[in-house]
Scaffold this motif. Structure first.
Motif, PDB file in Angstrom:
ATOM      1  N   ILE A 141       0.847  -1.195   0.000  1.00 29.51           N
ATOM      2  CA  ILE A 141       0.000   0.000   0.000  1.00 29.51           C
ATOM      3  C   ILE A 141       0.883   1.246   0.000  1.00 29.51           C
ATOM      4  O   ILE A 141       0.638   2.206  -0.748  1.00 29.51           O
ATOM      5  CB  ILE A 141      -0.959   0.002   1.209  1.00 29.51           C
ATOM      6  CG1 ILE A 141      -1.991  -1.117   1.064  1.00 29.51           C
ATOM      7  CG2 ILE A 141      -1.632   1.366   1.373  1.00 29.51           C
ATOM      8  CD1 ILE A 141      -2.776  -1.406   2.343  1.00 29.51           C
ATOM      9  N   ALA A 142       1.914   1.238   0.808  1.00 29.79           N
ATOM     10  CA  ALA A 142       2.817   2.387   0.898  1.00 29.79           C
ATOM     11  C   ALA A 142       3.514   2.639  -0.441  1.00 29.79           C
ATOM     12  O   ALA A 142       3.685   3.795  -0.843  1.00 29.79           O
ATOM     13  CB  ALA A 142       3.847   2.170   2.006  1.00 29.79           C
ATOM     14  N   VAL A 143       3.920   1.582  -1.133  1.00 29.09           N
ATOM     15  CA  VAL A 143       4.540   1.748  -2.454  1.00 29.09           C
ATOM     16  C   VAL A 143       3.547   2.423  -3.399  1.00 29.09           C
ATOM     17  O   VAL A 143       3.899   3.363  -4.124  1.00 29.09           O
ATOM     18  CB  VAL A 143       5.015   0.393  -3.026  1.00 29.09           C
ATOM     19  CG1 VAL A 143       5.402   0.526  -4.493  1.00 29.09           C
ATOM     20  CG2 VAL A 143       6.186  -0.154  -2.220  1.00 29.09           C
ATOM     21  N   ALA A 144       2.306   1.953  -3.395  1.00 30.78           N
ATOM     22  CA  ALA A 144       1.295   2.531  -4.274  1.00 30.78           C
ATOM     23  C   ALA A 144       1.060   4.004  -3.942  1.00 30.78           C
ATOM     24  O   ALA A 144       1.060   4.860  -4.830  1.00 30.78           O
ATOM     25  CB  ALA A 144      -0.005   1.738  -4.168  1.00 30.78           C
ATOM     26  N   VAL A 145       0.881   4.303  -2.666  1.00 31.43           N
ATOM     27  CA  VAL A 145       0.629   5.688  -2.255  1.00 31.43           C
ATOM     28  C   VAL A 145       1.837   6.565  -2.566  1.00 31.43           C
ATOM     29  O   VAL A 145       1.685   7.715  -3.002  1.00 31.43           O
ATOM     30  CB  VAL A 145       0.249   5.754  -0.760  1.00 31.43           C
ATOM     31  CG1 VAL A 145       0.180   7.196  -0.273  1.00 31.43           C
ATOM     32  CG2 VAL A 145      -1.075   5.042  -0.524  1.00 31.43           C
ATOM     33  N   ALA A 146       3.025   6.056  -2.378  1.00 37.90           N
ATOM     34  CA  ALA A 146       4.238   6.824  -2.685  1.00 37.90           C
ATOM     35  C   ALA A 146       4.280   7.232  -4.153  1.00 37.90           C
ATOM     36  O   ALA A 146       4.747   8.323  -4.491  1.00 37.90           O
ATOM     37  CB  ALA A 146       5.481   6.015  -2.315  1.00 37.90           C
ATOM     38  N   HIS A 147       3.771   6.368  -5.020  1.00 34.83           N
ATOM     39  CA  HIS A 147       3.725   6.723  -6.435  1.00 34.83           C
ATOM     40  C   HIS A 147       2.668   7.784  -6.705  1.00 34.83           C
ATOM     41  O   HIS A 147       2.874   8.654  -7.558  1.00 34.83           O
ATOM     42  CB  HIS A 147       3.508   5.474  -7.292  1.00 34.83           C
ATOM     43  CG  HIS A 147       4.767   4.704  -7.495  1.00 34.83           C
ATOM     44  ND1 HIS A 147       5.277   3.866  -6.531  1.00 34.83           N
ATOM     45  CD2 HIS A 147       5.635   4.677  -8.527  1.00 34.83           C
ATOM     46  CE1 HIS A 147       6.409   3.353  -6.975  1.00 34.83           C
ATOM     47  NE2 HIS A 147       6.649   3.832  -8.180  1.00 34.83           N
ATOM     48  N   VAL A 148       1.567   7.748  -5.989  1.00 30.91           N
ATOM     49  CA  VAL A 148       0.531   8.773  -6.169  1.00 30.91           C
ATOM     50  C   VAL A 148       1.020  10.118  -5.625  1.00 30.91           C
ATOM     51  O   VAL A 148       0.825  11.153  -6.245  1.00 30.91           O
ATOM     52  CB  VAL A 148      -0.794   8.349  -5.508  1.00 30.91           C
ATOM     53  CG1 VAL A 148      -1.797   9.486  -5.507  1.00 30.91           C
ATOM     54  CG2 VAL A 148      -1.380   7.145  -6.238  1.00 30.91           C
ATOM     55  N   THR A 149       1.675  10.100  -4.477  1.00 35.60           N
ATOM     56  CA  THR A 149       2.178  11.349  -3.902  1.00 35.60           C
ATOM     57  C   THR A 149       3.491  11.780  -4.556  1.00 35.60           C
ATOM     58  O   THR A 149       3.943  12.894  -4.340  1.00 35.60           O
ATOM     59  CB  THR A 149       2.396  11.226  -2.379  1.00 35.60           C
ATOM     60  OG1 THR A 149       3.353  10.199  -2.117  1.00 35.60           O
ATOM     61  CG2 THR A 149       1.092  10.933  -1.663  1.00 35.60           C
ATOM     62  N   GLN A 150       4.080  10.891  -5.323  1.00 37.12           N
ATOM     63  CA  GLN A 150       5.309  11.135  -6.090  1.00 37.12           C
ATOM     64  C   GLN A 150       6.487  11.527  -5.198  1.00 37.12           C
ATOM     65  O   GLN A 150       7.249  12.440  -5.496  1.00 37.12           O
ATOM     66  CB  GLN A 150       5.061  12.176  -7.180  1.00 37.12           C
ATOM     67  CG  GLN A 150       4.022  11.715  -8.179  1.00 37.12           C
ATOM     68  CD  GLN A 150       3.731  12.721  -9.254  1.00 37.12           C
ATOM     69  OE1 GLN A 150       3.728  13.927  -9.022  1.00 37.12           O
ATOM     70  NE2 GLN A 150       3.483  12.228 -10.451  1.00 37.12           N
ATOM     71  N   CYS A 151       6.617  10.795  -4.108  1.00 36.60           N
ATOM     72  CA  CYS A 151       7.736  11.022  -3.189  1.00 36.60           C
ATOM     73  C   CYS A 151       8.865  10.045  -3.531  1.00 36.60           C
ATOM     74  O   CYS A 151       8.742   8.846  -3.260  1.00 36.60           O
ATOM     75  CB  CYS A 151       7.273  10.810  -1.749  1.00 36.60           C
ATOM     76  SG  CYS A 151       8.633  10.855  -0.559  1.00 36.60           S
ATOM     77  N   PRO A 152       9.959  10.526  -4.126  1.00 37.21           N
ATOM     78  CA  PRO A 152      11.030   9.604  -4.518  1.00 37.21           C
ATOM     79  C   PRO A 152      11.665   8.880  -3.330  1.00 37.21           C
ATOM     80  O   PRO A 152      12.038   7.718  -3.447  1.00 37.21           O
ATOM     81  CB  PRO A 152      12.040  10.490  -5.245  1.00 37.21           C
ATOM     82  CG  PRO A 152      11.730  11.875  -4.812  1.00 37.21           C
ATOM     83  CD  PRO A 152      10.271  11.912  -4.453  1.00 37.21           C
TER      84      PRO A 152
END
Length: 113
Positions: free
Chosen positions: A50-61
């Motif tokens: 879930i965190a990987v998915a959300v990180a892509h939505v928030t675009q946090c490298p």
């Protein structure tokens, strides 16, 4: 193309300065993070996916790198990680489509004037 110059590498010095500038807030965030990601109704692997998915939505490298590594350590496969990323992409695109109703509404208001 090397994009590392856009985002500073996390260093011990940066971490120490962040901690010195707001130690109580940092400790509260660390406790919150530990609580959120520990095994519960959802396994830790799922939480990291879930965190990987959300990180892509928030675009946090930084988040993309760290949660991808954590997901692998918790047993996620490359295929699972990529599927999670595709779910995130669909949700982000879906939001754009859904929000087009706002533009359509505004255009209709302007056409009626």
């Amino acid at each position: 193309m090397d994009h590392d110059h856009f985002f500073p590498q996390p260093t011990r010095e940066i971490a120490e300065k962040r901690a010195a500038l707001a130690p109580e807030a940092l400790e509260a965030w660390r406790n919150f993070s530990r609580t959120v990601y520990k095994e519960g109704a959802l396994p830790e692997k799922y939480k990291q996916l879930i965190a990987v998915a959300v990180a892509h939505v928030t675009q946090c490298p930084y988040c993309i790198r760290s949660h991808t590594a954590l997901a692998v350590r918790k047993g996620a496969t490359q295929e699972e990680i990529m599927e999670a990323i595709w779910v995130a992409a669909e949700m982000r695109a879906g939001a754009a489509v859904a929000h087009s109703a706002l533009a359509m509404d505004e255009m209709e208001k302007l056409a009626g004037k």
